[in-house]
Design a protein around this motif. Structure first.
Motif, short mmCIF file in Angstrom:
data_model
loop_
_atom_site.label_atom_id
_atom_site.label_comp_id
_atom_site.label_asym_id
_atom_site.label_seq_id
_atom_site.Cartn_x
_atom_site.Cartn_y
_atom_site.Cartn_z
N ILE A 127 0.84 -1.20 0.00
CA ILE A 127 0.00 0.00 0.00
C ILE A 127 0.88 1.26 0.00
CG2 ILE A 127 -1.66 1.35 1.35
CD1 ILE A 127 -2.89 -1.31 2.27
N SER A 128 1.87 1.28 0.89
CA SER A 128 2.73 2.46 1.01
C SER A 128 3.56 2.67 -0.26
CB SER A 128 3.66 2.30 2.21
OG SER A 128 2.93 2.05 3.38
N TRP A 129 4.19 1.60 -0.71
CA TRP A 129 5.11 1.69 -1.83
C TRP A 129 4.39 1.98 -3.14
CZ3 TRP A 129 9.86 -2.07 -1.87
CH2 TRP A 129 10.84 -1.54 -2.70
N SER A 130 3.23 1.35 -3.35
CA SER A 130 2.51 1.59 -4.60
C SER A 130 2.07 3.04 -4.71
CB SER A 130 1.31 0.65 -4.72
OG SER A 130 0.33 0.94 -3.74
N PHE A 131 1.67 3.62 -3.60
CA PHE A 131 1.24 5.02 -3.65
C PHE A 131 2.43 5.94 -3.88
CE2 PHE A 131 -0.31 9.10 -2.14
CZ PHE A 131 -1.56 9.14 -2.73
N MET A 132 3.52 5.70 -3.16
CA MET A 132 4.70 6.56 -3.31
C MET A 132 5.32 6.44 -4.71
SD MET A 132 6.67 6.42 0.37
CE MET A 132 6.82 4.65 0.42
N ALA A 133 5.19 5.24 -5.31
CA ALA A 133 5.74 5.04 -6.66
C ALA A 133 4.79 5.54 -7.74
CB ALA A 133 6.04 3.55 -6.88
N GLY A 134 3.60 6.00 -7.34
CA GLY A 134 2.63 6.50 -8.31
C GLY A 134 1.81 5.42 -8.97
N HIS A 135 1.84 4.21 -8.41
CA HIS A 135 1.07 3.10 -8.97
C HIS A 135 -0.25 2.92 -8.21
CE1 HIS A 135 4.55 2.47 -11.31
NE2 HIS A 135 5.23 1.74 -10.44
N TYR A 136 -0.90 4.02 -7.93
CA TYR A 136 -2.11 3.98 -7.12
C TYR A 136 -3.28 3.33 -7.85
CZ TYR A 136 -3.89 7.85 -9.87
OH TYR A 136 -4.33 8.62 -10.90
N ARG A 137 -3.26 3.34 -9.19
CA ARG A 137 -4.39 2.75 -9.92
C ARG A 137 -4.43 1.24 -9.74
NH1 ARG A 137 -5.02 6.16 -15.63
NH2 ARG A 137 -5.67 8.12 -14.62
N VAL A 138 -3.30 0.59 -9.96
CA VAL A 138 -3.27 -0.86 -9.76
C VAL A 138 -3.43 -1.18 -8.28
CG1 VAL A 138 -0.76 -1.12 -9.53
CG2 VAL A 138 -2.12 -3.00 -10.46
N GLY A 139 -2.91 -0.31 -7.41
CA GLY A 139 -3.07 -0.51 -5.97
C GLY A 139 -4.53 -0.47 -5.56
N THR A 140 -5.28 0.46 -6.11
CA THR A 140 -6.71 0.56 -5.83
C THR A 140 -7.44 -0.70 -6.25
OG1 THR A 140 -6.66 2.97 -6.06
CG2 THR A 140 -8.81 1.90 -6.28
N ALA A 141 -7.12 -1.19 -7.45
CA ALA A 141 -7.77 -2.40 -7.96
C ALA A 141 -7.45 -3.61 -7.08
CB ALA A 141 -7.33 -2.66 -9.40
N ILE A 142 -6.20 -3.74 -6.66
CA ILE A 142 -5.80 -4.87 -5.83
C ILE A 142 -6.48 -4.81 -4.47
CG2 ILE A 142 -3.84 -5.88 -4.58
CD1 ILE A 142 -2.10 -5.08 -7.03
N MET A 143 -6.53 -3.63 -3.86
CA MET A 143 -7.18 -3.51 -2.55
C MET A 143 -8.67 -3.81 -2.64
SD MET A 143 -5.26 -0.27 -0.71
CE MET A 143 -5.74 0.93 -1.96
N LEU A 144 -9.32 -3.27 -3.67
CA LEU A 144 -10.76 -3.50 -3.81
C LEU A 144 -11.05 -4.98 -4.04
CD1 LEU A 144 -13.58 -2.29 -3.95
CD2 LEU A 144 -13.24 -1.94 -6.39
N LEU A 145 -10.24 -5.63 -4.85
CA LEU A 145 -10.43 -7.04 -5.12
C LEU A 145 -10.32 -7.86 -3.83
CD1 LEU A 145 -10.81 -8.93 -7.65
CD2 LEU A 145 -8.39 -9.43 -7.40
N HIS A 146 -9.36 -7.51 -2.98
CA HIS A 146 -9.21 -8.22 -1.72
C HIS A 146 -10.36 -7.89 -0.76
CE1 HIS A 146 -5.22 -9.09 -3.22
NE2 HIS A 146 -5.07 -9.94 -2.23
N ASP A 147 -10.84 -6.67 -0.79
CA ASP A 147 -11.94 -6.28 0.09
C ASP A 147 -13.22 -7.05 -0.23
OD1 ASP A 147 -10.35 -4.52 1.45
OD2 ASP A 147 -11.07 -2.73 0.42
N ILE A 148 -13.44 -7.36 -1.51
CA ILE A 148 -14.64 -8.09 -1.91
C ILE A 148 -14.71 -9.43 -1.19
CG2 ILE A 148 -15.75 -9.29 -3.85
CD1 ILE A 148 -14.72 -6.97 -5.64
N ALA A 149 -13.62 -10.18 -1.17
CA ALA A 149 -13.60 -11.49 -0.52
C ALA A 149 -13.61 -11.38 0.99
CB ALA A 149 -12.39 -12.29 -0.99
N ASP A 150 -13.18 -10.24 1.53
CA ASP A 150 -13.16 -10.08 2.99
C ASP A 150 -14.55 -9.94 3.58
OD1 ASP A 150 -10.43 -10.30 3.18
OD2 ASP A 150 -10.05 -8.14 3.18
N VAL A 151 -15.53 -9.49 2.79
CA VAL A 151 -16.90 -9.31 3.30
C VAL A 151 -17.50 -10.65 3.71
CG1 VAL A 151 -19.23 -8.55 2.74
CG2 VAL A 151 -17.27 -7.16 2.05
N PRO A 152 -17.59 -11.65 2.81
CA PRO A 152 -18.11 -12.95 3.27
C PRO A 152 -17.19 -13.63 4.28
CG PRO A 152 -17.35 -13.10 0.99
CD PRO A 152 -17.33 -11.65 1.36
N GLY A 153 -15.88 -13.32 4.24
CA GLY A 153 -14.97 -13.88 5.23
C GLY A 153 -15.32 -13.44 6.63
#
Length: 201
Positions: free
Chosen positions: A64-90
């Motif tokens: 999270i920290s590195w992707s934002f500092m490196a300017g890769h926030y778009r792929v970081g957002t997609a990765i976080m959201l994808l993980h959040d989806i599975a965390d809801v039923p978890g």
């Protein structure tokens, strides 16, 4: 509409991409949540996968920290959201199992005893689809190939990929545990968290 690049992985990469306010907020909330999880991980009951969860938390904080500092926030957002989806039923599974073990409320216990396996099956399907199919097919692909095609692959991106592949190995490990839990439930009728340490007789 708000994030027109979200479903086009090729648009995740570029120099000086603007950062939307909602993306900044999402990053701050995700980082706060994972830092809290990392801190309380040392105070929770020690489970069999303590080291694996610690590795997960450390990798996630770094990503999270590195992707934002490196300017890769778009792929970081997609990765976080994808993980959040599975965390809801978890999380829903944990609640359902907890409520199904309550002794005081008979009807509540019975209702959630029926509901818990259904929520568990939903969680396993969601986990498998998002983390074992979508994550490697689209997101690991874009972090390895499309970033290189954009001419942005360097040592920071290599480090990000290593941490992402560590997460992918952990995804497979936990899916294996889910299948073992399901097998035990079907064969013995008992619900047991395989992460818990069993006491020897």
């Amino acid at each position: 509409e708000a994030l027109p690049w979200f479903f086009s992985t090729a648009q995740y990469w570029g120099e000086g991409l603007p950062v939307e306010p909602e993306v900044k907020l999402y990053y701050m909330l995700e980082l706060a949540f994972i830092l809290e999880s990392l801190l309380f991980h040392f105070f929770e009951e020690r489970r069999n996968d303590f080291k694996w969860m610690l590795l997960h938390h450390v990798c996630t904080v770094a990503l999270i920290s590195w992707s934002f500092m490196a300017g890769h926030y778009r792929v970081g957002t997609a990765i976080m959201l994808l993980h959040d989806i599975a965390d809801v039923p978890g999380t829903a599974v944990k609640i359902a199992v907890y409520l199904s073990n309550q002794r005081r409320h008979f009807l509540l216990r019975k209702a959630f005893a029926v509901l818990a396996p259904i929520v568990f099956a939903t969680m396993v399907f969601t986990w498998g689809y998002t983390r074992l199919y979508v994550f490697p097919k689209y997101l690991l692909f874009t972090t390895w190939y499309e970033v290189d095609m954009a001419g942005l692959f360097g040592w920071p991106e290599l480090c990000l990929n290593i941490m992402l592949w560590i997460l992918q190995v952990l995804h497979v490990y936990w899916m294996f545990l889910f299948f073992r839990i399901a097998y035990e439930l079907v064969t013995t009728g008992k619900r047991h968290d395989l992460r818990e340490k069993r006491k020897e007789a």
